[in-house]
Scaffold this active site. Structure first.
Site: not given
Length: 494
Positions: A191, A267, A301, A398
């Site tokens: 997906k 992850e 990331c 982040e």
């Protein structure tokens, strides 16, 4: 700063978009969503609708899982050499079609075309690497210590896998999962992110052309990820879940996976430190900072989030770094010379802008970031902040954008402690000329990956993954295929 925005798609772009399948890929066939729904895919540089793709329902997801489950035993029995050759053909096809795939990626995600070409090369390497690993899956043999029996171990595929991939690397995050799964003998349901489904749909067509049998790779696109994926995660036919995305979503998926005790690899988010010691080669450090911060427009990331610079070199490093950031060209990623494309959504621009404004209100100073950007599209000027307070939101969260937040430090222990002061533990970077310090700091940094005098660390031959809230499991390297294999022990009396 030069700003360019190109909205004229032209006939070649129209041809490229028209060639991409827009249905669900289930059991080797393209089909419409069972509910007949579609979702729009937009170009973040222009806001224009590129096309619409099928919007899968729970029923479609279960059909995809059923196809993967039915194909599992046949694919697991396929000789390793045959699986290897299919992956090698997929590698060759991707390389051959680099320009078309890269252009498609830039259209739906926004990154500059040069970076999209780089992602195609990187993504293809996972197929080549795991083509080579497919024929090297092996077990072991030994005699029991008491001499009464033989102890054998064998590796077998985990089974049908559920794969959820992100929008920021729509090709590479797919091949990094699909490659080892195919090599190991696993079938899958993939997906992709609703923002960037076209690249994965194009990849599904390419894999079928390379010879992947029907039902082995199934791709579903949907605007209702939770509603479609949760029933699959709780279905006993699924045996593994792999996800790349935010830590918040990752936590929810891990909870859901507990019901069936799925094999899980995650992850997740990052808050990467970039440390510049007083003995660093500043030319190399600035180059590394640009690579670590601005790869993928900062939407990665692994992107450097928190810059810790020794107070003795902070002024010079900050000035030189800001000059490089200010000189970048912002605009449509398809336009010649553009080095900074749009962020993925207007919401993303607002979130990054709020972090910058919060830091300035807390006492940070902008060295650059007020330059004009195109009025149409999700653009944000590359920004460098200095004197950032350690408790500012921008130092704790982040960023996921073209913004660098600089702080100073006084000694090595201080830098390491502050670098580790986060719930995340994915990537980290530092620059020094001292080899003893390099080993010492690398050992003390609480991260799954460490770049020593290097601003880019991702490599298909290396294990990619993090610790703490950045997840678990590894993708790539020799370790990557192990995520898709179970170990079976066989005892045989002598």
């Amino acid at each position: 700063m030069t700003n360019t925005n190109t909205t004229d798609q032209g006939p070649d772009i129209a041809r490229l978009i028209d060639a991409v399948p827009t249905g669900l890929f289930i059991d080797g066939a393209w089909r419409k969503a069972s509910g007949g729904g579609t979702l729009e895919v937009r170009n973040p540089a222009t806001g224009e609708v590129l096309t619409s793709v099928a919007d899968a329902t729970e029923q479609d997801g279960l059909a995809a899982l059923a196809a993967a489950d039915e194909a599992q035993s046949r694919w697991a029995a396929t000789p390793p050499r045959e699986r290897s050759e299919i992956l090698r053909r997929a590698f060759d096809l991707l390389v051959e079609r680099t320009e078309d795939v890269a252009t498609l990626m830039t259209l739906e995600m926004g990154k500059p075309l040069a970076e999209s070409r780089g992602e195609v090369a990187y993504a293809a390497e996972f197929f080549r690497w795991f083509a080579e690993e497919a024929v090297r899956i092996h077990g072991s043999y030994m005699t029991a210590p008491n001499g009464a029996s033989h102890l054998l171990t064998m590796k077998q595929p985990v089974g049908p896998c559920l794969m959820v991939t992100p929008w920021n690397f729509p090709l590479a995050m797919g091949t990094r999962k699909i490659g080892p799964a195919l090599a190991a003998g696993c079938t899958m349901v993939v997906k992709p992110a609703s923002e960037t489904p076209l690249t994965m749909l194009a990849l599904a067509a390419l894999l079928a052309e390379a010879g992947v049998p029907a039902g082995v790779v199934n791709v579903i696109t949907t605007s209702s990820s939770g509603a479609v994926m949760e029933p699959l995660i709780r279905d006993p036919r699924a045996r593994k879940l792999t996800f790349t995305g935010s830590t918040a979503i990752g936590r929810k998926l891990v909870e859901q996976s507990a019901e069936q005790l799925l094999r899980v690899s995650m992850e997740l988010g990052g808050n990467a430190p970039f440390i510049v010691f007083d003995d660093a080669d500043l030319d190399a450090a600035v180059d590394g900072a640009m690579a670590a911060k601005m790869r993928n427009i900062g939407e990665a990331c692994t992107a450097a989030n928190r810059f810790f610079v020794h107070e003795s070199v902070a002024s010079e490093f900050g000035t030189r770094f800001a000059e490089r950031m200010c000189a970048m060209t912002v605009g449509d990623g398809l336009a010649e010379g553009v080095t900074v494309g749009p962020l993925i959504t207007e919401k993303a621009v607002g979130e990054v802008t709020a972090l910058v404004e919060g830091a300035v209100e807390a006492g940070a100073t902008k060295l650059c970031g007020d330059e004009a950007v195109p009025e149409v599209g999700n653009f944000l000027a590359p920004t460098v902040l200095v004197d950032v307070p350690g408790q500012a939101d921008i130092a704790r969260q982040e960023i996921f954008g073209p913004v660098a937040a600089l702080q100073t430090f006084t000694d090595e222990d201080d830098a390491i402690a502050r670098a580790n002061d986060t719930e995340y533990g994915l990537a980290s970077y530092f620059y020094t000329r001292d080899h003893a310090r390099a080993m010492r700091v690398a050992e003390k940094l609480q991260y799954g990956m460490v770049g020593v005098n290097a601003g880019v660390i991702s490599n298909p031959a290396a294990p990619f993954g993090g610790v703490k809230a950045s997840g678990f499991g590894r993708e790539g390297g020799f370790e990557g295929i192990e995520e898709y294999l179970e170990t079976k022990y066989v005892a045989m009396p002598r």
